[in-house]
Each structure stands twice: as structure tokens, then as C-alpha cells.
Write a protein that holds these residues in place. Structure first.
Motif, PDB file in Angstrom:
ATOM      1  N   LEU A   1      -5.947  -3.599   4.527  1.00 38.38           N
ATOM      2  CA  LEU A   1      -6.018  -2.644   3.833  1.00 38.38           C
ATOM      3  C   LEU A   1      -6.613  -1.275   4.821  1.00 38.38           C
ATOM      4  O   LEU A   1      -7.469  -1.438   5.791  1.00 38.38           O
ATOM      5  CB  LEU A   1      -6.972  -2.512   2.712  1.00 38.38           C
TER       6      LEU A   1
ATOM      7  N   THR B   1       0.982  -1.028  -0.047  1.00 41.44           N
ATOM      8  CA  THR B   1       0.061  -0.022   0.020  1.00 41.44           C
ATOM      9  C   THR B   1       0.857   1.271   0.082  1.00 41.44           C
ATOM     10  O   THR B   1       1.820   1.456   0.768  1.00 41.44           O
ATOM     11  CB  THR B   1      -0.939  -0.031   1.388  1.00 41.44           C
TER      12      THR B   1
ATOM     13  N   VAL C   1      -3.075   0.300  -4.144  1.00 42.08           N
ATOM     14  CA  VAL C   1      -2.826  -1.156  -3.707  1.00 42.08           C
ATOM     15  C   VAL C   1      -2.262  -2.264  -4.483  1.00 42.08           C
ATOM     16  O   VAL C   1      -3.037  -2.154  -5.493  1.00 42.08           O
ATOM     17  CB  VAL C   1      -4.150  -1.627  -2.583  1.00 42.08           C
TER      18      VAL C   1
END
Length: 320
Positions: free
Chosen positions: A171, A44, A59
Motif C-alpha cells: 500500500l 488501490t 483500497v
């Protein structure tokens, strides 16, 4: 443009004759197990964008075969938020983050998955190659590897989608307990597959979904992408059984039979790309009891547009 299919009263009861292979579930279990063993790396990084009121992360995650697939994560806060994962329509890619502002502006974390090998037909492009070759195919993506479910293009794309859902918890801004999947056309079909195959999905919102009831779609649709298959079979006349066997592994009607989470569909009765009867076939196959379909009588493949998105926001807010 006239209505393209059956009268609405008949559509509401349309289920279609979609036969699935006996090894449908083992096929997908094995496909996902193989991909998970080759997990790949999740990275990321802050995206280079002029957007200042939203945070955008670029990402990369491991999809089919552990191969790198790109995605955007767009959010208004660092705190975990209900998350909408979007899969993109045929020929498009993840594009530019500025094309995807609605969900994050409404308070959701928005994850937009790139589409391997696509991204050059509309929008602002894609960033994920598909490193797999194909035997003879008609131009487009529908017939790549179509004579064997193991080599078919959509096997790879569906595995990519589930692998993204597997890794959402890593994430930023994602609440792994409040995940919805959505998409228009091809994206809607992929959303149905993902909702059937991933236990993390809490709601599914397919718009005018593609990949439904392949036999009817290929035989009756007059436009791309379905007519890519028809054009292929017009040349390869002896391969009809093999082609429809492969397509039976990715038919969204079969995936819908396995979906128990809340579902909100849309359909356009003047749609000449995705026939309304094929959308209703998937909708009526749902195992979910909390289900709804918005019918747009004078719209085609655009469905309900922004008006439908506003319905989606209200519907989804009540659920996640």
C-alpha cells in the motif's frame, strides 16, 4: 454516572479467570493459513474526496476466504511513513475519509479497515458485506455463528485484520517496519488480536477495548453488545457451554498473553459498556514489559477522547 466496577486499587491487580482452549494457537494458525491460500487481489485507486491537503486511497484487499474487504489509506506524503492501522468500533464502518484526519495530519500514514457486515449504526456507513449466513441469532453481530468457533462472526473479522497487515507493504505511504494498530471498543479488541497474530505489528494502542473476559462481561454488563449474548442464552438455555467455548477462541485476554510489543491502553471507570475489570484483565495479561494504561476516572465508554489521542501520538512517536 457512578463507577461501574471494582475500586481502582483492586482493578490494578485484576487478572480474571480466563481459560483458553488447548488448540487456541493451532486454530488461529489454520484459520490464517486457509485465508492466505485464498489471498484475493489488492487494488488501490484514488478516492473521490474534496480533501486537498491529504491523499486518500480507496483500497480493496482479500480478507477471510479471500473475500474483498475495503479500507482507506490516508496520508500527507508519498514517502513511506510510520503507519497506524485502525479497526472500527461496533456497528460502524470505515465511513467517510473526512472522519479520519488526525493521524495523517500528525505525519502518520493512517489505514482504516472497514468492518464486514457492519456500518449502519453510526458514522457514515461501510462498504464491505459479510457473505456468510448464520443459524438462529439475536439481533446484532455477537451471536452470529456463535455455537461453533469455525462459523463465528469474529473469526472472520479477526482474519480480515491480520490479512490487511499481511498486505500493508503493497500500500502507498506505508512503512512496513513501523506499524501500529489501534481502535476503540470493538476496534481495540481487534487490535489486540491482530497484535498477537501478526509479526508486523510494532505497537498496539487499544482504547476501552471490547471482547475481553467474555464470561464476566456477559454476566455483568447491562448494555449492548454483551447483553446480546445474554439474551441469546436466555432463549437457548442448553447452549451455554458451546457459546462460551466459542467465545474462548476470540477472548482478547488470551491474545494479550501473546503480545510482546509495546502497549498503551485506556479505560473509563464509569464505562457501562466495557467493564473496567475486563480491560484490566487484558492489560495485566500482556507479555509486554513496555506497557501503560491511562485511567479516566470520570469518563465512560468515551474514554479519554482527543486528550488520549494526544497522549497516543507522543507515546507512539517515541516508539516508531
Amino acid at each position: 454516572m457512578p463507577h461501574t466496577d471494582l475500586p481502582l486499587a483492586e482493578l490494578r491487580d485484576c487478572r480474571g479467570d480466563v481459560t483458553e482452549p488447548d488448540d487456541f494457537d493451532p486454530f488461529w494458525e489454520q484459520s490464517l493459513d486457509q485465508a492466505r491460500q485464498l489471498a484475493g487481489e489488492v487494488t488501490t485507486a484514488a478516492a473521490a474526496t474534496p480533501l486537498t491537503s491529504l491523499t486518500v486511497d480507496d483500497v480493496t484487499f482479500g480478507g477471510f476466504g479471500g473475500e474483498p474487504v475495503r479500507a482507506w489509506v490516508i496520508r500527507s506524503s508519498d514517502r513511506p511513513a510510520p503507519t497506524v492501522v485502525e479497526f472500527v468500533g461496533y456497528g460502524g464502518g470505515r465511513g467517510n475519509p473526512a472522519e479520519h484526519l488526525r493521524w495523517a495530519s500528525a505525519g502518520f500514514t493512517h489505514v482504516v479497515m472497514d468492518v464486514r457486515g457492519q456500518g449502519s449504526a453510526w458514522g457514515s456507513g461501510g462498504d464491505t458485506p459479510d457473505p456468510h449466513g448464520s443459524a438462529a441469532a439475536f439481533p446484532g453481530f455477537m451471536t452470529r455463528g456463535i455455537e461453533d468457533p469455525a462459523t463465528y462472526y469474529y473469526r472472520r473479522l479477526i482474519v480480515d485484520a491480520v490479512r490487511l497487515l499481511d498486505q500493508l507493504g503493497t500500500l502507498p505511504g506505508v512503512d512496513p517496519d513501523r506499524i501500529a494498530v489501534t481502535g476503540v471498543s470493538q476496534g481495540g479488541g481487534i487490535a489486540l488480536a491482530a497484535a498477537a497474530l501478526s509479526p508486523t505489528v510494532r505497537a498496539v494502542l487499544p482504547d476501552v477495548p471490547f471482547l475481553c473476559h467474555f464470561r464476566r462481561s456477559v454476566e455483568l454488563a447491562t448494555t449492548t453488545p454483551y447483553n446480546e449474548v445474554a439474551r441469546y442464552l436466555a432463549v437457548h438455555r442448553d447452549r451455554t457451554d458451546a457459546v462460551f467455548r466459542t467465545l474462548s477462541y476470540v477472548d482478547a485476554v488470551s491474545f494479550a498473553r501473546r503480545i510482546t510489543v509495546p502497549a498503551l491502553f485506556s479505560v473509563g471507570l464509569m464505562d457501562d459498556v466495557v467493564l473496567p475489570s475486563t480491560v484490566f484483565a487484558a492489560f495485566n495479561a500482556l507479555a509486554a514489559t513496555d506497557r501503560r494504561i491511562e485511567v479516566y476516572g470520570f469518563n465512560g465508554h468515551d474514554g479519554g477522547g482527543v486528550a488520549h489521542w494526544q497522549i497516543q501520538v507522543d507515546w507512539l512517536t517515541e516508539r516508531i
